[in-house]
Design a protein around this motif. Structure first.
Motif, mmCIF file in Angstrom:
data_model
loop_
_atom_site.group_PDB
_atom_site.id
_atom_site.type_symbol
_atom_site.label_atom_id
_atom_site.label_comp_id
_atom_site.label_asym_id
_atom_site.label_seq_id
_atom_site.Cartn_x
_atom_site.Cartn_y
_atom_site.Cartn_z
ATOM 1 N N ILE A 148 0.405 -1.060 0.321
ATOM 2 C CA ILE A 148 0.154 -0.189 0.352
ATOM 3 C C ILE A 148 0.546 1.492 -0.216
ATOM 4 N N THR A 149 0.614 2.160 -0.879
ATOM 5 C CA THR A 149 1.142 3.264 -0.868
ATOM 6 C C THR A 149 0.482 4.788 -1.272
ATOM 7 N N LYS A 150 0.867 5.477 -0.948
ATOM 8 C CA LYS A 150 0.010 6.788 -0.419
ATOM 9 C C LYS A 150 0.422 7.766 -0.244
ATOM 10 N N GLU A 164 4.120 4.065 3.143
ATOM 11 C CA GLU A 164 4.180 2.484 1.630
ATOM 12 C C GLU A 164 3.902 1.671 3.383
ATOM 13 N N TYR A 165 3.560 0.318 2.980
ATOM 14 C CA TYR A 165 3.549 -0.737 4.297
ATOM 15 C C TYR A 165 3.162 -2.032 3.715
ATOM 16 N N ASP A 171 7.021 -4.809 6.200
ATOM 17 C CA ASP A 171 8.030 -3.477 6.937
ATOM 18 C C ASP A 171 7.359 -2.239 6.475
ATOM 19 N N ALA A 172 6.998 -1.303 6.992
ATOM 20 C CA ALA A 172 6.609 0.298 7.177
ATOM 21 C C ALA A 172 7.834 0.984 7.085
ATOM 22 N N LYS A 173 7.117 2.304 6.229
ATOM 23 C CA LYS A 173 8.072 3.486 5.618
ATOM 24 C C LYS A 173 6.976 4.607 5.381
ATOM 25 N N THR A 189 10.393 -2.418 10.701
ATOM 26 C CA THR A 189 10.374 -3.876 10.363
ATOM 27 C C THR A 189 8.816 -4.216 11.260
ATOM 28 N N ASN A 190 8.541 -5.235 10.984
ATOM 29 C CA ASN A 190 7.552 -6.337 11.818
ATOM 30 C C ASN A 190 6.442 -5.673 12.011
#
Length: 212
Positions: A148-150, A164-165, A171-173, A189-190
């Motif tokens: 998912i990106t938004k 981003e996920y 991973d999340a960013k 992470t996680n």
């Protein structure tokens, strides 16, 4: 005659439905093309804005990235529930027509999770910032089976970002552009979603960076 009339009516209905579908598809195609054109225009405008800000800073004699040790002043004092994984890392590079500095710190929660905070000053490397944050100008929103990106608005003036996920990697960013000069990235992470990295990103002194 009655059968003929029904056939004519059926044919007319088929033509009408086909025509409607064609119009719908044509409209969808046109809208997609318009969205792509708008995104390209936004990217161009974003590049122009960054260039103008660079020129304005140069006019004031602000031509170099700040020393990386000064970037540390804008970092959070820590991350709740995590401990430093190692000493922070930073560097500053200055050469003719090019200047940037970076600072990063990584934290860990045992073997369970890690989080990394990166802060970069692209004061005299506008092209690199533009490439790094290009997605911000497109108003990106995308989802598939793996990611998912938004866009994400942290609610701070002169700060824009996106998240981003990874659905499978966990991973999340989040990535932020601050005052068209600073690049911020928080990754972990996680994670079940992006809430944690957003919280960490907001603990950075974003307003101070934007007003620097």
């Amino acid at each position: 005659m009655k059968l003929t009339s029904h056939l004519i009516l059926f044919g007319s209905m088929v033509m009408a439905v086909t025509s409607c579908n064609f119009v719908s598809k044509a409209k969808e195609t046109a809208e997609n093309a318009q969205n792509v054109a708008q995104a390209a225009e936004n990217i161009a405008k974003s590049g122009e804005t960054i260039s103008k800000r660079v020129e304005a800073r140069r006019a004031k004699g602000d031509t170099l990235a700040m020393p990386y040790k000064e970037l540390a002043n804008f970092m959070p004092s820590g991350v709740s529930g995590y401990e430093p994984a190692h000493d922070p890392a930073g560097q500053t590079m200055n050469m003719q027509g090019f200047s940037y500095s970076s600072y990063e710190q990584e934290y860990k929660k045992g073997e369970e999770s890690t989080v990394k905070i990166q802060l970069i000053d692209y004061n005299a490397a506008a092209a690199l910032l533009s490439m790094s944050t290009m997605a911000l100008a497109t108003g990106i929103e995308m989802e598939n089976e793996s990611q998912i990106t938004k866009s994400w608005n942290p609610g701070v003036d002169d700060v824009k970002g996106y998240e981003e996920y990874g659905k499978q990697s966990k991973d999340a960013k989040v990535i932020l552009s601050v005052a068209d000069r600073f690049f911020v990235q928080v990754s972990a992470t996680n994670q079940p979603n992006t809430d944690f990295v957003k919280e960490v990103a907001k603990s950075i002194k974003l307003s101070d960076l934007a007003n620097h």
